[in-house]
Design a protein around this motif. Sequence first.
Motif, short mmCIF file in Angstrom:
data_model
loop_
_atom_site.label_atom_id
_atom_site.label_comp_id
_atom_site.label_asym_id
_atom_site.label_seq_id
_atom_site.Cartn_x
_atom_site.Cartn_y
_atom_site.Cartn_z
N HIS A 40 -8.99 50.15 -7.96
CA HIS A 40 -9.81 48.95 -7.84
C HIS A 40 -10.28 48.84 -6.40
O HIS A 40 -9.52 49.15 -5.48
CB HIS A 40 -9.02 47.67 -8.14
CG HIS A 40 -8.31 47.64 -9.46
ND1 HIS A 40 -6.99 48.01 -9.60
CD2 HIS A 40 -8.74 47.27 -10.68
CE1 HIS A 40 -6.62 47.86 -10.85
NE2 HIS A 40 -7.67 47.42 -11.54
N ASP B 106 -11.25 46.13 -18.08
CA ASP B 106 -10.20 45.66 -17.18
C ASP B 106 -9.06 44.98 -17.93
O ASP B 106 -8.43 44.06 -17.41
CB ASP B 106 -10.79 44.73 -16.12
CG ASP B 106 -9.89 44.56 -14.89
OD1 ASP B 106 -9.29 45.56 -14.46
OD2 ASP B 106 -9.81 43.43 -14.36
N HIS C 154 -14.83 47.80 -10.38
CA HIS C 154 -15.36 46.51 -9.90
C HIS C 154 -16.41 46.69 -8.80
O HIS C 154 -17.59 46.68 -9.10
CB HIS C 154 -14.24 45.58 -9.46
CG HIS C 154 -13.29 45.25 -10.55
ND1 HIS C 154 -13.61 44.43 -11.61
CD2 HIS C 154 -12.02 45.66 -10.79
CE1 HIS C 154 -12.59 44.33 -12.43
NE2 HIS C 154 -11.61 45.08 -11.97
N GLU D 40 -12.86 43.95 -5.73
CA GLU D 40 -12.91 43.06 -6.90
C GLU D 40 -13.04 41.61 -6.45
O GLU D 40 -13.62 40.78 -7.16
CB GLU D 40 -11.64 43.24 -7.75
CG GLU D 40 -11.63 42.44 -9.03
CD GLU D 40 -10.44 42.75 -9.92
OE1 GLU D 40 -10.34 42.16 -11.01
OE2 GLU D 40 -9.60 43.61 -9.54
N ASP D 41 -12.49 41.34 -5.28
CA ASP D 41 -12.53 40.01 -4.69
C ASP D 41 -12.85 40.17 -3.20
O ASP D 41 -12.62 41.25 -2.61
CB ASP D 41 -11.17 39.32 -4.88
CG ASP D 41 -11.12 37.92 -4.31
OD1 ASP D 41 -11.69 37.02 -4.95
OD2 ASP D 41 -10.53 37.73 -3.24
N SER E 200 -14.18 40.58 -17.37
CA SER E 200 -13.06 40.36 -16.48
C SER E 200 -13.50 39.62 -15.21
O SER E 200 -12.83 38.70 -14.74
CB SER E 200 -12.41 41.69 -16.11
OG SER E 200 -11.41 41.51 -15.13
N ASN E 201 -14.63 40.04 -14.66
CA ASN E 201 -15.13 39.36 -13.46
C ASN E 201 -15.39 37.89 -13.74
O ASN E 201 -15.09 37.02 -12.91
CB ASN E 201 -16.42 40.03 -12.98
CG ASN E 201 -16.21 41.44 -12.48
OD1 ASN E 201 -15.09 41.83 -12.16
ND2 ASN E 201 -17.27 42.22 -12.43
N HIS F 59 -18.15 48.87 -14.07
CA HIS F 59 -18.45 47.44 -14.10
C HIS F 59 -17.66 46.80 -15.24
O HIS F 59 -17.66 47.31 -16.37
CB HIS F 59 -19.95 47.27 -14.30
CG HIS F 59 -20.43 45.86 -14.39
ND1 HIS F 59 -20.08 44.90 -13.46
CD2 HIS F 59 -21.25 45.24 -15.28
CE1 HIS F 59 -20.67 43.75 -13.78
NE2 HIS F 59 -21.38 43.94 -14.89
N ASN F 60 -17.00 45.68 -14.95
CA ASN F 60 -16.16 44.98 -15.94
C ASN F 60 -16.61 43.52 -16.01
O ASN F 60 -15.99 42.62 -15.43
CB ASN F 60 -14.68 45.05 -15.53
CG ASN F 60 -14.22 46.47 -15.28
OD1 ASN F 60 -13.77 47.16 -16.17
ND2 ASN F 60 -14.32 46.91 -14.04
N ASN G 177 -21.50 41.16 -9.67
CA ASN G 177 -21.83 42.35 -8.91
C ASN G 177 -23.36 42.48 -8.82
O ASN G 177 -24.02 42.80 -9.81
CB ASN G 177 -21.25 43.59 -9.59
CG ASN G 177 -21.33 44.82 -8.70
OD1 ASN G 177 -22.23 44.93 -7.86
ND2 ASN G 177 -20.41 45.75 -8.87
#
Length: 442
Positions: A227, A312, A264, A230-231, A289-290, A285-286, A298
Amino acid sequence: MLILKNVTAVQLYPAKVLEGVDIAIENDVIVEVGDVLTHRYPAAQWKEMHGRIVMPGMVCAHNHFYSGLSRGIMANIAPCPDFISTLKNLWWRLDRALDEESLYYSGLICAMEAVKSGCTAVIDHHASPSYIAGSLSTLRNAFLKIGLRGMTCFETTDRNDGIKELQAGVEENIRFAQLIDRAKHAKTEPYLVEAHIGAHAPFTVSNAGLEMLREATKATGRGLHIHAAEDRYDVSHSHHIYGKDLLARLAEYDLITDKTLVAHGLYLSAEDIALLNEQDAFLVHNARSNMNNHVGYNPHLTHIRHLALGTDGIGSDMFEEMKFAFFKHRDAGGPLWPDSFARALVNGNELLSRNFGAQFGRLEPGYKADLTICDYPAPTPLLADNIAGHIAFGLGSASVHSVMVNGVMVYEDRQFNFDCDLIYSQARKVAAEMWRRMDSLA
């Protein structure tokens, strides 16, 4: 030889729709797609498909099978106002509560539901800090039991036990890759499961860990699955502690290659994206989940050379994941249409090709017979130019009739060839016990 007779052959990329054709399969590969192949191969067995859609199998390119027993979780979870607290309060407690039995049943449930959703392969990313050595073999056993193709790796991290935990994670990745090599050589089982070298995220892997991962990728010939971004915290941590962008830091340890899978990537820099593209690596790309983790959207999808789709850990329904990816993109004002996301869905097969050393993702001679078969009475003409639109606005996992993996019907006429009820019954008991262990770790 097996012939699937009278199919509607569908490819998402390059887009193709052929009605009323046959598909001839020898062992685990497609031999021919054409008209009246039962005449060409009179000795072959055949199955009448009644015009059903037959398409190359769908791949979930990033998943977490360790999360299979988390649905409706009843453990005591503290409030999670941000992404890091969600990790600490929920997921990092759940993965510490996993043991061999709960991991196996989690893997079985996820693999069964992946197949029922039309997946022929899942690329998994695993974590169980209390059960490291042997954990990837447990997951492999679950894949093989169900007949699902896939990859897995252990999520190397230092978040629980520092350098000792890093070392144990790397050792499990290496052990598993070597087991796969021996199994391929022995040829006593179907070659359905491959290995990545796994890591959690840059903010929980020190430079010492990255050096270990470099040695592991070199020793095994496998790529990194990690990952990243992701954040925003992951990016801030890298800049604060190391003074570097995320992927630039990984590249210093030779960890960005054409076998690298980055999940992510919401907050990657322009320089990191250029590096990813130059090295021919993949971003997964998820979308759901995002959204669920409220980490943002994204905005870089149009800039990614190799884009695939994953969940994810939110199931393995790739029909649904493609729909969400498209709708969220449109909601964010993005310019892409369903065909772009259909191509991203197909790209999971390219990840398989790079790692299994075979051809996946097309209905052509020499390609693996990993197939998704659907009942779908199209209400409008079904054409190469609009097949992606049919998926975005109609065709879904409820249409899945059968699934073939490696030339074997692992799911036929919406049925497995084993007792599913027994597995679900035991999984419920194992899940309740795991939730109690989670509360003891609070």
